[in-house]
Design a protein around this motif. Sequence first.
Motif, short mmCIF file in Angstrom:
data_model
loop_
_atom_site.label_atom_id
_atom_site.label_comp_id
_atom_site.label_asym_id
_atom_site.label_seq_id
_atom_site.Cartn_x
_atom_site.Cartn_y
_atom_site.Cartn_z
N GLU A 105 0.82 -1.21 0.00
CA GLU A 105 0.00 0.00 0.00
C GLU A 105 0.85 1.26 0.00
OE1 GLU A 105 -2.49 -0.60 3.41
OE2 GLU A 105 -3.71 -2.11 2.38
N GLU A 106 1.89 1.29 0.83
CA GLU A 106 2.70 2.50 0.96
C GLU A 106 3.69 2.69 -0.18
OE1 GLU A 106 4.36 2.90 4.88
OE2 GLU A 106 2.42 2.48 5.82
N ASP A 107 4.29 1.61 -0.66
CA ASP A 107 5.32 1.74 -1.70
C ASP A 107 4.75 1.81 -3.11
OD1 ASP A 107 6.92 1.49 0.49
OD2 ASP A 107 8.02 -0.27 -0.19
N PHE A 108 3.57 1.23 -3.31
CA PHE A 108 3.00 1.22 -4.65
C PHE A 108 1.69 1.99 -4.76
CE2 PHE A 108 5.75 -2.51 -4.61
CZ PHE A 108 6.50 -2.27 -5.75
N GLY A 109 1.15 2.44 -3.63
CA GLY A 109 -0.06 3.24 -3.66
C GLY A 109 -1.31 2.48 -4.01
N GLY A 110 -1.31 1.19 -3.83
CA GLY A 110 -2.48 0.38 -4.13
C GLY A 110 -2.78 -0.55 -2.97
N SER A 111 -3.74 -1.40 -3.17
CA SER A 111 -4.08 -2.35 -2.12
C SER A 111 -3.84 -3.77 -2.61
CB SER A 111 -5.55 -2.19 -1.73
OG SER A 111 -6.38 -2.64 -2.78
N LEU A 112 -3.79 -4.68 -1.67
CA LEU A 112 -3.62 -6.08 -2.00
C LEU A 112 -4.78 -6.56 -2.87
CD1 LEU A 112 -2.05 -8.73 -1.61
CD2 LEU A 112 -3.38 -9.10 0.48
N GLU A 113 -5.98 -6.17 -2.53
CA GLU A 113 -7.16 -6.58 -3.31
C GLU A 113 -7.11 -6.03 -4.72
OE1 GLU A 113 -9.17 -9.03 -2.54
OE2 GLU A 113 -7.86 -9.14 -0.81
N ARG A 114 -6.68 -4.77 -4.89
CA ARG A 114 -6.58 -4.19 -6.23
C ARG A 114 -5.54 -4.95 -7.06
NH1 ARG A 114 -5.77 2.03 -6.83
NH2 ARG A 114 -7.97 2.01 -6.34
N ALA A 115 -4.42 -5.30 -6.45
CA ALA A 115 -3.39 -6.07 -7.16
C ALA A 115 -3.95 -7.41 -7.59
CB ALA A 115 -2.16 -6.25 -6.27
N ARG A 116 -4.72 -8.05 -6.71
CA ARG A 116 -5.29 -9.36 -7.06
C ARG A 116 -6.34 -9.23 -8.16
NH1 ARG A 116 -5.01 -11.95 -1.07
NH2 ARG A 116 -2.96 -12.89 -1.42
N GLN A 117 -7.05 -8.12 -8.23
CA GLN A 117 -8.02 -7.90 -9.30
C GLN A 117 -7.33 -7.65 -10.63
OE1 GLN A 117 -10.27 -4.52 -7.98
NE2 GLN A 117 -11.76 -5.74 -6.85
N ARG A 118 -6.25 -6.88 -10.59
CA ARG A 118 -5.58 -6.46 -11.82
C ARG A 118 -4.72 -7.55 -12.44
NH1 ARG A 118 -3.57 -0.32 -11.93
NH2 ARG A 118 -5.63 0.58 -11.91
N PHE A 119 -4.13 -8.42 -11.63
CA PHE A 119 -3.20 -9.41 -12.14
C PHE A 119 -3.73 -10.81 -11.85
CE2 PHE A 119 -0.67 -5.72 -10.70
CZ PHE A 119 -0.25 -5.27 -11.94
N SER A 120 -4.06 -11.53 -12.89
CA SER A 120 -4.65 -12.87 -12.72
C SER A 120 -3.70 -13.79 -11.94
CB SER A 120 -5.01 -13.48 -14.06
OG SER A 120 -3.86 -13.54 -14.89
N TRP A 121 -2.41 -13.65 -12.14
CA TRP A 121 -1.44 -14.50 -11.44
C TRP A 121 -1.43 -14.23 -9.94
CZ3 TRP A 121 2.03 -11.70 -8.70
CH2 TRP A 121 2.27 -10.38 -9.12
N ALA A 122 -1.93 -13.07 -9.51
CA ALA A 122 -1.84 -12.68 -8.11
C ALA A 122 -3.01 -13.17 -7.26
CB ALA A 122 -1.74 -11.16 -8.00
N SER A 123 -3.99 -13.80 -7.86
CA SER A 123 -5.19 -14.16 -7.11
C SER A 123 -4.90 -15.07 -5.91
CB SER A 123 -6.22 -14.81 -8.02
OG SER A 123 -5.70 -16.01 -8.55
N SER A 124 -3.91 -15.93 -6.01
CA SER A 124 -3.61 -16.82 -4.88
C SER A 124 -2.20 -16.61 -4.35
CB SER A 124 -3.79 -18.28 -5.30
OG SER A 124 -2.91 -18.58 -6.36
N ALA A 125 -1.53 -15.55 -4.80
CA ALA A 125 -0.15 -15.29 -4.37
C ALA A 125 -0.13 -14.62 -2.99
CB ALA A 125 0.55 -14.39 -5.39
N THR A 126 0.96 -14.82 -2.30
CA THR A 126 1.13 -14.18 -0.99
C THR A 126 1.41 -12.70 -1.20
OG1 THR A 126 3.52 -14.51 -0.91
CG2 THR A 126 2.12 -16.29 -0.03
N PRO A 127 1.14 -11.88 -0.17
CA PRO A 127 1.47 -10.45 -0.29
C PRO A 127 2.96 -10.22 -0.60
CG PRO A 127 -0.01 -10.78 1.55
CD PRO A 127 0.38 -12.15 1.06
#
Length: 182
Positions: free
Chosen positions: A45-67
């Motif tokens: 959140e602080e370094d990239f200005g986004g949220s974990l949920e937003r990253a998981r929505q935007r990147f299909s590979w991230a849906s089950s990846a660890t933070p």
Amino acid sequence: LDGDPTLPATLGFSKAEDLFTLACSSASLRKVVDSADVAWTLRLEEDFGGSLERARQRFSWASSATPRAIFSALLVLRNAVRSVEVVLGDLGCARDHDVDAVVCSAVPTVQPYGPTARAVFANAGAEELRDYIKSKSAEIGSAGSGRLQPGEVFWTPGFGMDVPKGIVHANGPDMRTPDGDR
């Protein structure tokens, strides 16, 4: 420190560089740091200005990846983007601009729709490029769906464009993509 319940809580106050240093210092610390999801979520959140949920929505590979895995992948991407130089010019003269690759906007099927894609196909050799894409259709998109999702890319050789690292066909966001209007 292994088993200390206060360590994961205090990791949330650490910078990413410190987290990576701790993870490299010992196997037991690496395990604690790698599994400190709260700390990596805060860093995301602080370094990239986004949220974990937003990253998981935007990147299909991230849906089950660890933070931590998502943070690491975004960090690699950020560093790669910093080394990119954009050259504006006529796509027909790409070899005259001494570029390594050409990035072409793409529709999900990686076909020559739109003026940029048509120019790239024409300069690379439309028939040769179409044949290559058809032969690799099972490798296009996530899980070999044959279609690019927003944010996904597909690489092809440059063929007649004479660019050493080929053509990157990138499917960008549209109004249906989460945050596609940004």
